[in-house]
Design a protein around this motif. Sequence first.
Motif, PDB file in Angstrom:
ATOM      1  N   ALA A 182       0.831  -1.207   0.000  1.00 24.95           N
ATOM      2  CA  ALA A 182       0.000   0.000   0.000  1.00 24.95           C
ATOM      3  C   ALA A 182       0.865   1.257   0.000  1.00 24.95           C
ATOM      4  O   ALA A 182       0.581   2.223  -0.707  1.00 24.95           O
ATOM      5  N   SER A 211      -6.929  -5.509   8.281  1.00 25.20           N
ATOM      6  CA  SER A 211      -6.522  -6.074   6.991  1.00 25.20           C
ATOM      7  C   SER A 211      -5.210  -5.478   6.502  1.00 25.20           C
ATOM      8  O   SER A 211      -4.931  -5.494   5.310  1.00 25.20           O
ATOM      9  N   SER A 212      -4.431  -4.933   7.408  1.00 28.97           N
ATOM     10  CA  SER A 212      -3.154  -4.318   7.013  1.00 28.97           C
ATOM     11  C   SER A 212      -2.039  -4.789   7.930  1.00 28.97           C
ATOM     12  O   SER A 212      -2.266  -5.191   9.071  1.00 28.97           O
ATOM     13  N   VAL A 242      -1.609  -4.268   2.480  1.00 29.01           N
ATOM     14  CA  VAL A 242      -3.028  -4.515   2.741  1.00 29.01           C
ATOM     15  C   VAL A 242      -3.396  -5.857   2.122  1.00 29.01           C
ATOM     16  O   VAL A 242      -2.843  -6.255   1.090  1.00 29.01           O
ATOM     17  N   ARG A 244      -6.158  -8.444   0.453  1.00 28.22           N
ATOM     18  CA  ARG A 244      -7.382  -8.479  -0.330  1.00 28.22           C
ATOM     19  C   ARG A 244      -7.735  -9.928  -0.620  1.00 28.22           C
ATOM     20  O   ARG A 244      -6.848 -10.760  -0.851  1.00 28.22           O
ATOM     21  N   ALA A 251     -11.433  -6.300   1.169  1.00 26.79           N
ATOM     22  CA  ALA A 251     -10.459  -6.389   2.255  1.00 26.79           C
ATOM     23  C   ALA A 251     -10.582  -7.733   2.963  1.00 26.79           C
ATOM     24  O   ALA A 251     -11.687  -8.205   3.236  1.00 26.79           O
ATOM     25  N   SER A 275      -0.417   4.616  12.352  1.00 22.21           N
ATOM     26  CA  SER A 275      -1.653   4.265  11.647  1.00 22.21           C
ATOM     27  C   SER A 275      -2.766   5.250  11.972  1.00 22.21           C
ATOM     28  O   SER A 275      -3.493   5.704  11.084  1.00 22.21           O
TER      29      SER A 275
END
Length: 483
Positions: A182, A211-212, A242, A244, A251, A275
């Motif tokens: 990302a 999801s990161s 990230v 997927r 996500a 973050s």
Amino acid sequence: MEVTGPHKLQYFTKSTPNSKPNLPFFISSNSQNLKEEMEFNSSSPGTIPVVSTMTNPFDNNSLACVNGQARKPIAFWPGMYHSPVTNALWETRPKTFERLLDPPKDATPQGELLTRTPRQSRTSILYGFSTDYILREQYRDPWNEVRIGKLLEDLDALAGTISVKHCSDDDSTTRLPLLVTASVDKIVLKKPISVNVDLKIVGSAIWVGRSSIEVQLEVIQSTKEGSDTSDSIALTANFIFVARDSKTGKAAPVNRLSPETETEKLLFEEAEARSKLRKRKNVEEKKEIQNGEVNRLEALLAEGRIFCDMPALADRNSILLRDTCLENSLICQPQQRNIHGRIFGGFLMHRAFELAFSTAYAFAGLVPYFLEVDHVDFLRPVDVGDFLRIKSCVLYTEHENSEKPLINIEVVAHVTRPELRSSEVSNTFHFTFTVRPEAKANNNGFRIRKVVPATEEEARSILERMDAESMQSSRGKKRIYLA
């Protein structure tokens, strides 16, 4: 080259009789999982060959043996961007990457999330530059230092491998998430990296969200025995990935992370704060920027108007931003794709760095010296066959330290589709350079020129980058190291 714990790899140059040395290497591992996955050569216990890309892919003798079954060497798997490091890393976990390349039919997403520790994803690579001539020559730049562009490729490959290791589970019937770079939060060069001294990269997952994943890497090179760890760290980098779902594109949740040591807990807290800072929309700060923006824009544009309207009266120590630009173009080839079939992010960073270096060189008139990657955004994927235009410019310069003037370069990559008359930004890169001290010492009249914008769009780009740098500086704490 050696990768250590949980996975440890070692590279040896291999030569054949009556021929020039080629580039296959051998890997040794102390990983019990790897021992279970691999059938080792009986003459060299714990060692497997990485097949040279010079081997004929249609020669059955080139097939590797895994669990008693023939498998095509990794060099010939589709969708692989190859370098000594990427080949070595992908060979350490062949089953994981085979699941990415060829997922089981009707595979379902991971059902239950696992809790991992940073130690489980921790991986390190050792480049044996002092003893491996071929490897050394692959990474040498004209100043007998490591080529930063190639190192950026390796950092991206290692960070990607670490994120895959964190997200993988023990169920071979589930499909792994698609992990996408990302952004790169920051890459800082702390000291020159010699190509004649062994080099180590160590990294692990330090934070996860829903999801990161954030991965921290450190490049370590010690020229003195018994030197302090922090003194040996030559470069630091933070990558954000990230996840997927490979089928739906939505996500995907990732495994949890449970830091164990005090250092790991501090790293987790720092990453959590970063973050939140990325996501936070501070209304008061935005209002302050908006209220003062008109005056700042006017101040930046004032000198640019003189260049445009009265060029003979313009300051000779300044230059228009548009006059610092360089550009190159390429068609993205299949050989540059990653295991997901998209163009490898490390390749894009390498190309952007080479253009940024050239831009700084043409602007300063002296050989530049890389300091840091300030930020990289991966806004959209780049596919095989895409027409990629990469444009660079000197965004602004800083003269506070006359001995170390700073040159801030912006590189923007556009995916261009002539048949559709469209052009989309795929990546933005920001680099900081100074000039090599030895070059500056030989040029007493050297002076970095000031860059001025000619349009409001250029002025806004400068202000946005200055504000981002100011925000990064204001949050600065003492760096916590992995090693």
